[in-house]
Design a protein around this motif. Structure first.
Motif, PDB file in Angstrom:
ATOM      1  N   GLU A  42       0.831  -1.206   0.000  1.00 10.02           N
ATOM      2  CA  GLU A  42       0.000   0.000   0.000  1.00 10.02           C
ATOM      3  C   GLU A  42       0.863   1.252   0.000  1.00 10.02           C
ATOM      4  O   GLU A  42       0.576   2.208  -0.694  1.00 10.02           O
ATOM      5  N   GLN A  43       1.901   1.255   0.832  1.00  5.27           N
ATOM      6  CA  GLN A  43       2.810   2.395   0.886  1.00  5.27           C
ATOM      7  C   GLN A  43       3.885   2.228  -0.175  1.00  5.27           C
ATOM      8  O   GLN A  43       4.301   1.116  -0.495  1.00  5.27           O
ATOM      9  N   MET A  44       4.339   3.340  -0.710  1.00  9.41           N
ATOM     10  CA  MET A  44       5.424   3.313  -1.686  1.00  9.41           C
ATOM     11  C   MET A  44       6.729   3.016  -0.968  1.00  9.41           C
ATOM     12  O   MET A  44       7.046   3.641   0.040  1.00  9.41           O
ATOM     13  N   TYR A  45       7.464   2.046  -1.449  1.00  5.03           N
ATOM     14  CA  TYR A  45       8.780   1.733  -0.911  1.00  5.03           C
ATOM     15  C   TYR A  45       9.824   2.226  -1.894  1.00  5.03           C
ATOM     16  O   TYR A  45       9.551   2.393  -3.078  1.00  5.03           O
ATOM     17  N   GLY A  46      11.011   2.401  -1.406  1.00  2.00           N
ATOM     18  CA  GLY A  46      12.108   2.797  -2.258  1.00  2.00           C
ATOM     19  C   GLY A  46      13.313   3.165  -1.423  1.00  2.00           C
ATOM     20  O   GLY A  46      13.398   2.806  -0.247  1.00  2.00           O
ATOM     21  N   PHE A  47      14.236   3.874  -2.040  1.00  4.75           N
ATOM     22  CA  PHE A  47      15.460   4.240  -1.339  1.00  4.75           C
ATOM     23  C   PHE A  47      16.061   5.472  -1.972  1.00  4.75           C
ATOM     24  O   PHE A  47      15.655   5.905  -3.050  1.00  4.75           O
ATOM     25  N   HIS A  48      17.045   6.043  -1.293  1.00  3.38           N
ATOM     26  CA  HIS A  48      17.772   7.216  -1.763  1.00  3.38           C
ATOM     27  C   HIS A  48      19.250   6.865  -1.846  1.00  3.38           C
ATOM     28  O   HIS A  48      19.772   6.140  -0.995  1.00  3.38           O
ATOM     29  N   SER A  49      19.916   7.335  -2.871  1.00  2.00           N
ATOM     30  CA  SER A  49      21.367   7.196  -2.933  1.00  2.00           C
ATOM     31  C   SER A  49      21.979   8.578  -3.096  1.00  2.00           C
ATOM     32  O   SER A  49      21.444   9.420  -3.817  1.00  2.00           O
ATOM     33  N   SER A  50      23.066   8.799  -2.398  1.00  2.00           N
ATOM     34  CA  SER A  50      23.755  10.086  -2.458  1.00  2.00           C
ATOM     35  C   SER A  50      24.606  10.152  -3.713  1.00  2.00           C
ATOM     36  O   SER A  50      24.992   9.136  -4.281  1.00  2.00           O
TER      37      SER A  50
END
Length: 81
Positions: A42-50
């Motif tokens: 239901e919630q958007m998952y993901g990640f951040h990279s610098s």
């Protein structure tokens, strides 16, 4: 805790498909946000990279996504603890 970037701070770059998983890629907060749009939650998952500000190639985006996916439990779709 890092606050998510607002929509005004994110610039959509495109969609990448890796191992049948679709990710939207955004330039955000001095790096890149990857939203896992086929994660099945239901919630958007993901990640951040610098990033140091240098351009990131398609291959580098794919490798970042593969690294993320290697930490996801294939049965639950959640990050391994």
């Amino acid at each position: 805790m890092i606050e998510p970037a607002s929509e005004e701070e994110r610039r959509f770059l495109g969609e990448i498909v890796v191992q049948s998983h679709h990710f939207s890629v955004f330039r955000a907060r001095g790096g890149y946000d990857y939203d896992w749009i086929t994660g099945g939650h239901e919630q958007m998952y993901g990640f951040h990279s610098s990033s140091d500000g240098a351009a990131v190639s398609l291959e580098e985006h794919v490798e970042a996504i593969k690294e993320f996916m290697s930490r996801v439990d294939p049965d639950s779709g959640l990050m391994d603890e």
